[in-house]
Scaffold this active site. Structure first.
Site, short mmCIF file in Angstrom:
data_model
loop_
_atom_site.label_atom_id
_atom_site.label_comp_id
_atom_site.label_asym_id
_atom_site.label_seq_id
_atom_site.Cartn_x
_atom_site.Cartn_y
_atom_site.Cartn_z
N ASP A 14 8.81 61.99 -3.53
CA ASP A 14 9.33 62.33 -2.20
C ASP A 14 8.56 61.57 -1.14
O ASP A 14 7.32 61.51 -1.17
CB ASP A 14 9.19 63.85 -1.97
N ASP A 109 15.38 60.08 0.54
CA ASP A 109 13.91 60.04 0.48
C ASP A 109 13.33 60.67 -0.78
O ASP A 109 12.12 60.81 -0.90
CB ASP A 109 13.31 60.72 1.71
N GLU A 110 14.17 61.06 -1.74
CA GLU A 110 13.69 61.67 -2.98
C GLU A 110 14.37 61.00 -4.18
O GLU A 110 15.58 60.76 -4.14
CB GLU A 110 14.00 63.16 -3.02
#
Length: 422
Positions: A14, A109-110
């Site tokens: 993350d 974003d992950e």
């Protein structure tokens, strides 16, 4: 000869305060200032991301810009640049792929990463996580946190509940340690459990993840049936498996699901959409988006659905209706006339705060009904030419005149990705 199956090593990586971190790197002059991403010209707009400095001063994601500035007057608010965030995200994916080809984006974003076959090349899971952190930091200036376990769900849990809070940003959650590490956590910390489900679980006497994990599955299904109806067995098993860390899904595996519907929706500032003609403008824009997607997928739709939310100072209301069209279509005007009929029949006259148009009953576009009185082929060919022009020169290269009125949003939306500025 017995084959010993190697335990899986799954990461959930993350990016910390991703949008805000990208902007901090792009604006070194704000390095030591609280920074958030949102529309600085709209105090009623939403904070999309806040850097750690801003968070330490009370700024939270999803609160209004005006509220954030009231808490933190020195806050720097920067307009989002979605295209840049996507570029950086792809750059980070490339770094992960230097360790393994099993990388699955979970969000911008992950990302899930399967390192099961990479340990002999790069070291222990913690070593690999630290190498990834260093490479991403050197290439992008972004700090990543890594949750490590043997399943995707446990890796996500390890990241959200532990890696984001420990120094170094890496946390390993072995499957055989979930009783002592995971089960004591309150139930709202469990993956896929939001506030409403938390309330339901609390009413069942489930206060921790362990309370759910240790509950007899048959009895838990009975409780879920009593609360949600007889078809809740799958949902009950889903939550029970999460609590027990059971997850057989593979990183990078994608199940092809036949598309059942195509649509488009828009949240509106209700005070601007009080008259029918203003709503028609938005409906026509949404019908154009939905039909273009249908043409791209080479399908026609036989059913149109319209969802509309209305609101005033006293109450909120709305409707969801669908109807079968006279003939399958992916032509903008035909879909619009059907949606307009639903709207005119059901609208209560209150300001409209949200509206969406969906097409279902999909079928391949290689078979369709001929029309003796109208050249539909010519219409479709013209629309496809317009689609090609938009693909080459952008969404705003061709606009309807109605979209240039005060009610229209197509020109502004053409400068955005996913409803945010590029």
């Amino acid at each position: 000869m017995k084959v010993i199956k190697k335990p899986r090593i799954i990461f959930l990586a993350d990016c910390q305060s991703f949008y805000a971190s990208v902007e901090h790197v792009a604006h070194p002059e704000y390095k030591d200032r609280p920074l958030a991403v949102g529309d600085p010209e709209r105090r009623s707009g939403i904070i999309l991301a806040a850097c750690p400095i801003a968070k330490s001063q009370g700024v939270t994601t999803a609160e209004r810009v005006g509220e954030a500035l009231a808490k933190c007057p020195e806050l720097v608010v920067i307009r989002p640049r979605m295209q840049e965030y996507m570029r950086v995200s792809l750059q980070i994916t490339t770094i992960y792929r230097s360790f393994t080809d099993l990388v699955e984006p979970y969000s911008v974003d992950e990302q899930f990463i399967d390192l099961t076959g990479s340990q002999n090349l790069f070291g222990t899971p913690v070593d690999i996580a630290k190498q990834m952190q260093d490479k991403v930091m050197q290439a992008t200036g972004i700090n990543i946190r890594v949750g490590i376990s043997s399943t995707k769900i446990l890796a996500k849990t390890a990241c959200d509940n532990f890696a984001k809070k420990v120094q170094g940003g890496v946390f390993e959650l072995p499957k055989d340690k979930i009783q002592e590490i995971l089960w004591p956590l309150p139930i709202h910390k469990m993956f896929m459990v939001a506030s409403r489900m938390t309330a339901h679980f609390m009413s069942m006497g489930i206060q921790t993840i362990g309370d759910l994990a240790k509950r007899d599955l048959f009895k838990f299904k009975q409780q879920m049936r009593a609360k949600f109806g007889k078809n809740s067995d799958i949902q009950a098993e889903f939550y029970w498996n999460i609590a027990n860390g059971i997850d057989e899904s593979l990183v990078g595996s994608k199940i092809k699901v036949e598309q059942e519907s195509i649509g488009a929706g828009r949240a509106l500032q209700s005070h601007k959409y009080t008259k029918a003609w203003q709503v028609y403008v938005i409906m026509l824009e949404l019908c154009s988006i939905a039909c273009r997607r249908a043409r791209q997928n080479r399908v026609y739709a036989s059913v149109v659905s319209l969802s509309c939310s209305t609101s005033n100072r006293d109450y909120h209301s709305g409707f969801h209706r669908q109807m079968k069209m006279q003939r399958p279509t992916n032509i903008d005007d035909e879909l619009f006339m059907a949606a307009k009929h639903i709207f005119d029949t059901n609208w209560n006259g209150q300001p409209v705060s949200r509206i969406s148009v969906d097409m279902s009953g999909l079928m391949d576009d290689d078979t369709y009904q001929l029309d003796l009185f109208e050249d539909r082929d010519k219409k479709i060919k013209m629309l496809k030419v317009m689609d090609d022009i938009k693909d080459r020169f952008g969404e705003a290269s061709i606009l309807r005149a109605s979209s240039l009125t005060a009610a229209g949003q197509a020109r502004e939306r053409a400068t955005m990705i996913g409803g945010h500025f590029k």
